[in-house]
Motif scaffolding. Structure first.
Motif, PDB file in Angstrom:
ATOM      1  N   SER A 136       0.697  -1.368  -0.231  1.00 58.97           N
ATOM      2  CA  SER A 136      -0.042   0.050  -0.033  1.00 58.97           C
ATOM      3  C   SER A 136       0.769   1.308  -0.041  1.00 58.97           C
ATOM      4  O   SER A 136       0.380   2.391  -0.821  1.00 58.97           O
ATOM      5  CB  SER A 136      -0.934  -0.124   1.311  1.00 58.97           C
ATOM      6  OG  SER A 136      -1.638   1.184   1.361  1.00 58.97           O
ATOM      7  N   GLU A 137       1.729   1.299   1.018  1.00 56.14           N
ATOM      8  CA  GLU A 137       2.787   2.645   0.885  1.00 56.14           C
ATOM      9  C   GLU A 137       3.510   2.511  -0.535  1.00 56.14           C
ATOM     10  O   GLU A 137       3.766   3.670  -1.075  1.00 56.14           O
ATOM     11  CB  GLU A 137       3.863   2.068   1.996  1.00 56.14           C
ATOM     12  CG  GLU A 137       4.661   3.292   2.294  1.00 56.14           C
ATOM     13  CD  GLU A 137       5.817   3.164   3.085  1.00 56.14           C
ATOM     14  OE1 GLU A 137       6.831   3.850   3.390  1.00 56.14           O
ATOM     15  OE2 GLU A 137       5.693   2.075   4.122  1.00 56.14           O
ATOM     16  N   ASP A 193       1.242   4.210  -2.842  1.00 61.23           N
ATOM     17  CA  ASP A 193       1.264   5.692  -2.491  1.00 61.23           C
ATOM     18  C   ASP A 193       2.357   6.315  -3.203  1.00 61.23           C
ATOM     19  O   ASP A 193       2.234   7.615  -3.826  1.00 61.23           O
ATOM     20  CB  ASP A 193       1.031   5.812  -0.810  1.00 61.23           C
ATOM     21  CG  ASP A 193      -0.269   5.331  -0.506  1.00 61.23           C
ATOM     22  OD1 ASP A 193      -1.358   5.134  -1.452  1.00 61.23           O
ATOM     23  OD2 ASP A 193      -0.683   5.120   0.658  1.00 61.23           O
ATOM     24  N   GLN A 242       2.260   6.920  -6.918  1.00 67.53           N
ATOM     25  CA  GLN A 242       1.332   8.000  -7.279  1.00 67.53           C
ATOM     26  C   GLN A 242       2.014   9.298  -6.849  1.00 67.53           C
ATOM     27  O   GLN A 242       1.898  10.079  -7.755  1.00 67.53           O
ATOM     28  CB  GLN A 242      -0.084   7.634  -6.356  1.00 67.53           C
ATOM     29  CG  GLN A 242      -0.951   6.654  -7.115  1.00 67.53           C
ATOM     30  CD  GLN A 242      -1.952   6.374  -5.937  1.00 67.53           C
ATOM     31  OE1 GLN A 242      -2.221   6.937  -4.823  1.00 67.53           O
ATOM     32  NE2 GLN A 242      -2.987   5.599  -6.405  1.00 67.53           N
ATOM     33  N   GLN A 243       2.643   9.466  -5.786  1.00 72.96           N
ATOM     34  CA  GLN A 243       3.360  10.558  -5.340  1.00 72.96           C
ATOM     35  C   GLN A 243       4.280  10.750  -6.264  1.00 72.96           C
ATOM     36  O   GLN A 243       4.573  12.124  -6.837  1.00 72.96           O
ATOM     37  CB  GLN A 243       3.737  10.516  -3.971  1.00 72.96           C
ATOM     38  CG  GLN A 243       2.938  10.550  -2.919  1.00 72.96           C
ATOM     39  CD  GLN A 243       3.434  10.550  -1.670  1.00 72.96           C
ATOM     40  OE1 GLN A 243       4.693  10.727  -1.403  1.00 72.96           O
ATOM     41  NE2 GLN A 243       2.525  10.177  -0.691  1.00 72.96           N
TER      42      GLN A 243
END
Length: 86
Positions: A46-47, A50, A53-54
């Motif tokens: 999950s990290e 993220d 995406q960042q």
């Protein structure tokens, strides 16, 4: 059957029962470790998503900023060319 044989058999059964209990405890510990590792993997995935995406957002922003810089540079070059002709 002699008492010695039964006593020896009882000792062997006790050893097997103890071994079984230890194996069950080890299985429970390993199962808990696996569950903990699985949860950690989900957290990291999950990290990671993220962060991807960042990173994509930062790259997009960087591309937009570079486009603005290129556009400004082109306008400056055009103004310099106009000034040189004057």
């Amino acid at each position: 059957m002699s008492i010695e044989f039964l006593s020896e058999l009882e000792n062997k059964i006790d050893v097997l029962v103890e071994s079984l209990a230890q194996n069950r405890e080890q299985i429970n510990n390993l199962t808990n470790e696996i569950e903990h590792s699985r949860n950690r993997i989900y957290e990291l995935e999950s990290e990671n998503q993220d962060l991807k995406q960042q990173l994509e957002s930062v790259r997009s922003d960087a591309d937009q900023q570079q486009d603005k810089i290129n556009s400004a540079s082109q306008r400056i070059q055009e103004l310099i060319s106009k000034l040189e002709t004057v």
